[in-house]
Motif scaffolding. Structure first.
Motif, PDB file in Angstrom:
ATOM      1  N   UNK A 172       0.693  -1.155   0.070  1.00 27.55           N
ATOM      2  CA  UNK A 172      -0.125  -0.063  -0.102  1.00 27.55           C
ATOM      3  C   UNK A 172       0.984   1.362  -0.220  1.00 27.55           C
ATOM      4  N   UNK A 173       0.665   2.211  -0.865  1.00 29.40           N
ATOM      5  CA  UNK A 173       1.320   3.305  -0.937  1.00 29.40           C
ATOM      6  C   UNK A 173       0.575   4.383  -0.347  1.00 29.40           C
ATOM      7  N   UNK A 174       1.069   5.097   0.609  1.00 23.36           N
ATOM      8  CA  UNK A 174       0.243   6.284   1.500  1.00 23.36           C
ATOM      9  C   UNK A 174       1.058   7.663   1.204  1.00 23.36           C
ATOM     10  N   UNK A 175       0.323   8.576   1.014  1.00 29.12           N
ATOM     11  CA  UNK A 175       0.971   9.810   0.697  1.00 29.12           C
ATOM     12  C   UNK A 175      -0.011  10.912   1.622  1.00 29.12           C
ATOM     13  N   UNK A 176       1.011  11.654   2.392  1.00 31.27           N
ATOM     14  CA  UNK A 176       0.614  12.789   3.114  1.00 31.27           C
ATOM     15  C   UNK A 176       0.386  14.045   2.447  1.00 31.27           C
ATOM     16  N   UNK A 177      -0.737  14.646   2.593  1.00 33.62           N
ATOM     17  CA  UNK A 177      -1.210  15.974   2.129  1.00 33.62           C
ATOM     18  C   UNK A 177      -1.378  16.876   3.324  1.00 33.62           C
ATOM     19  N   UNK A 178      -1.558  18.135   3.103  1.00 34.98           N
ATOM     20  CA  UNK A 178      -1.910  19.074   4.133  1.00 34.98           C
ATOM     21  C   UNK A 178      -3.508  19.354   3.788  1.00 34.98           C
ATOM     22  N   UNK A 179      -4.333  18.476   4.860  1.00 37.27           N
ATOM     23  CA  UNK A 179      -3.926  17.827   5.710  1.00 37.27           C
ATOM     24  C   UNK A 179      -4.850  16.485   5.790  1.00 37.27           C
ATOM     25  N   UNK A 180      -4.546  15.627   5.137  1.00 36.28           N
ATOM     26  CA  UNK A 180      -5.229  14.361   4.905  1.00 36.28           C
ATOM     27  C   UNK A 180      -4.242  13.240   4.373  1.00 36.28           C
ATOM     28  N   UNK A 181      -4.626  11.959   4.421  1.00 32.19           N
ATOM     29  CA  UNK A 181      -3.887  10.843   3.837  1.00 32.19           C
ATOM     30  C   UNK A 181      -4.588  10.247   2.666  1.00 32.19           C
ATOM     31  N   UNK A 182      -3.735   9.951   1.667  1.00 32.58           N
ATOM     32  CA  UNK A 182      -4.103   9.344   0.313  1.00 32.58           C
ATOM     33  C   UNK A 182      -3.542   7.923   0.434  1.00 32.58           C
ATOM     34  N   UNK A 183      -4.385   6.990  -0.189  1.00 33.97           N
ATOM     35  CA  UNK A 183      -4.070   5.502  -0.110  1.00 33.97           C
ATOM     36  C   UNK A 183      -4.264   4.954  -1.408  1.00 33.97           C
ATOM     37  N   UNK A 184      -3.138   4.183  -1.963  1.00 31.51           N
ATOM     38  CA  UNK A 184      -3.280   3.405  -3.164  1.00 31.51           C
ATOM     39  C   UNK A 184      -2.689   1.893  -3.072  1.00 31.51           C
ATOM     40  N   UNK A 185      -3.603   0.788  -3.139  1.00 30.22           N
ATOM     41  CA  UNK A 185      -3.299  -0.376  -3.379  1.00 30.22           C
ATOM     42  C   UNK A 185      -2.640  -0.619  -4.693  1.00 30.22           C
ATOM     43  N   UNK A 186      -1.303  -0.735  -4.770  1.00 34.96           N
ATOM     44  CA  UNK A 186      -0.814  -0.621  -6.102  1.00 34.96           C
ATOM     45  C   UNK A 186      -0.667  -1.723  -6.864  1.00 34.96           C
ATOM     46  N   UNK A 187      -1.288  -3.000  -6.210  1.00 33.49           N
ATOM     47  CA  UNK A 187      -1.401  -4.243  -7.059  1.00 33.49           C
ATOM     48  C   UNK A 187      -2.666  -4.255  -7.494  1.00 33.49           C
ATOM     49  N   UNK A 188      -3.779  -3.639  -7.130  1.00 27.74           N
ATOM     50  CA  UNK A 188      -5.029  -3.871  -7.305  1.00 27.74           C
ATOM     51  C   UNK A 188      -5.679  -2.369  -7.961  1.00 27.74           C
ATOM     52  N   UNK A 189      -5.013  -1.325  -8.290  1.00 27.35           N
ATOM     53  CA  UNK A 189      -5.335  -0.174  -8.718  1.00 27.35           C
ATOM     54  C   UNK A 189      -6.986   0.379  -7.935  1.00 27.35           C
ATOM     55  N   UNK A 190      -6.458   0.407  -6.580  1.00 21.92           N
ATOM     56  CA  UNK A 190      -7.507   0.798  -5.743  1.00 21.92           C
ATOM     57  C   UNK A 190      -7.069   2.381  -5.110  1.00 21.92           C
ATOM     58  N   UNK A 191      -7.733   3.217  -5.064  1.00 19.63           N
ATOM     59  CA  UNK A 191      -7.214   4.579  -4.452  1.00 19.63           C
ATOM     60  C   UNK A 191      -8.352   5.308  -3.863  1.00 19.63           C
ATOM     61  N   UNK A 192      -7.817   6.003  -2.791  1.00 22.62           N
ATOM     62  CA  UNK A 192      -8.870   6.677  -2.037  1.00 22.62           C
ATOM     63  C   UNK A 192      -8.047   7.614  -0.950  1.00 22.62           C
TER      64      UNK A 192
END
Length: 293
Positions: free
Chosen positions: A138-158
């Motif tokens: 899972x790739x997680x990205x920090x933004x001001x001010x929330x988190x983004x998630x990407x399940x890199x093997x399944x093309x799922x993002x939120x």
């Protein structure tokens, strides 16, 4: 400053409503107990929910057993000096300047204590920093001010935003979980090695879950990694742990650990595809076979 805070809060609220249309709902997940959350007035670490966290708790207890006798000894020594070596009790001070045995002792004993600490801490650090072969990435990205998630093997993002007080019950949370609960959660299976790739889009953030024993800075332009293997189903909370701006205190982390079957079903509801021969495909086929029978 209050005007700026209000404007910032309005901007975050607007971003929340914008991303609400693309955030993935997890209301079909089973009801889960809260296992990883801070306790009011608590002084100890949270109960460990992974082998990494168990190592952290062991080291914390080890250091406590070491530092308490040292603190008691130093305090007693200070009291002894104050009582028996003040000007009234000892008007004629000693003239010596060296004591070789004592100097050897206060050098050798701390060195031995540090060696004991190193003997246990280095393997624990190596264990935490050596990434296993991932069952889930899972790739997680920090933004001001929330988190983004990407399940890199399944093309799922939120994206994941903190819930306001009036929203908590709608998402199945109690009021005491304000500042902890989010509208969407990272969903992971228990008993699987989860590798999380951490980065940031603007400033430095930090993804931390105390019950998992993990904390990793997300630096813009860099990709760091952490891993954990959750032992029990439940809801676990964390926080951004790197000062990242005015709303730093309002970007919590929610992780829901579920069974393999529930995790695969959740991925399917998000439209994920599974590679043949993967453990997810095996779980899906097993569930379908059991349902057919």
């Amino acid at each position: 400053m209050r005007l700026f805070s209000a404007m910032t809060a309005s901007a975050v609220a607007a971003a929340t409503s914008l991303f609400a249309t693309i955030a993935l709902a997890d209301d079909q997940l089973p009801e889960l107990p809260v296992r990883g959350a801070p306790v009011a007035g608590g002084t100890a670490l949270q109960d460990p929910a992974s082998s990494v966290a168990s190592g952290v708790v062991f080291l914390d207890n080890l250091l406590l057993w070491i530092i308490v006798p040292i603190t008691i000894f130093v305090t007693a020594l200070l009291i002894w000096v104050i009582v028996f070596h003040n000007r009234r009790a000892n008007p004629e001070p000693a003239k010596f300047t060296h004591n070789s045995p004592l100097e050897v002792a206060w050098t050798a004993i701390p060195a031995l204590i540090l060696l004991v600490i190193a003997f246990f801490s280095f393997p624990a650090l190596r264990y935490e920093q050596t990434m296993p072969e991932a069952d889930v990435t899972i790739k997680t990205t920090g933004f001001q001010w929330y988190w983004g998630y990407e399940y890199v093997d399944h093309d799922v993002e939120f994206s994941s935003f903190m819930l306001q007080r009036e929203e908590l019950e709608d998402y199945g949370y109690t009021q005491d979980l304000y500042l902890l609960a989010t509208d969407t959660a990272m969903v992971v299976p228990v008993g699987k090695d989860i590798v999380v790739q951490v980065t940031a889009a603007d400033v430095i953030h930090s993804w931390a879950i105390p019950a998992f024993g993990v904390k990793q800075d997300g630096v813009p332009g860099r990709l760091a990694e952490l891993w954990f293997n959750v032992e029990e189903e439940g809801v676990y909370f964390g926080q951004c742990s790197e000062l990242c701006g005015i709303n730093h205190a309002y970007m919590p982390i929610t992780v829901k650990a579920v069974s393999e079957e529930e995790y695969v079903a959740w991925l399917e509801r998000q439209g994920a595809q599974f590679a043949e021969g993967s453990w997810e495909a095996d779980v899906r086929d097993r569930v379908q076979l059991a349902t057919a029978d």
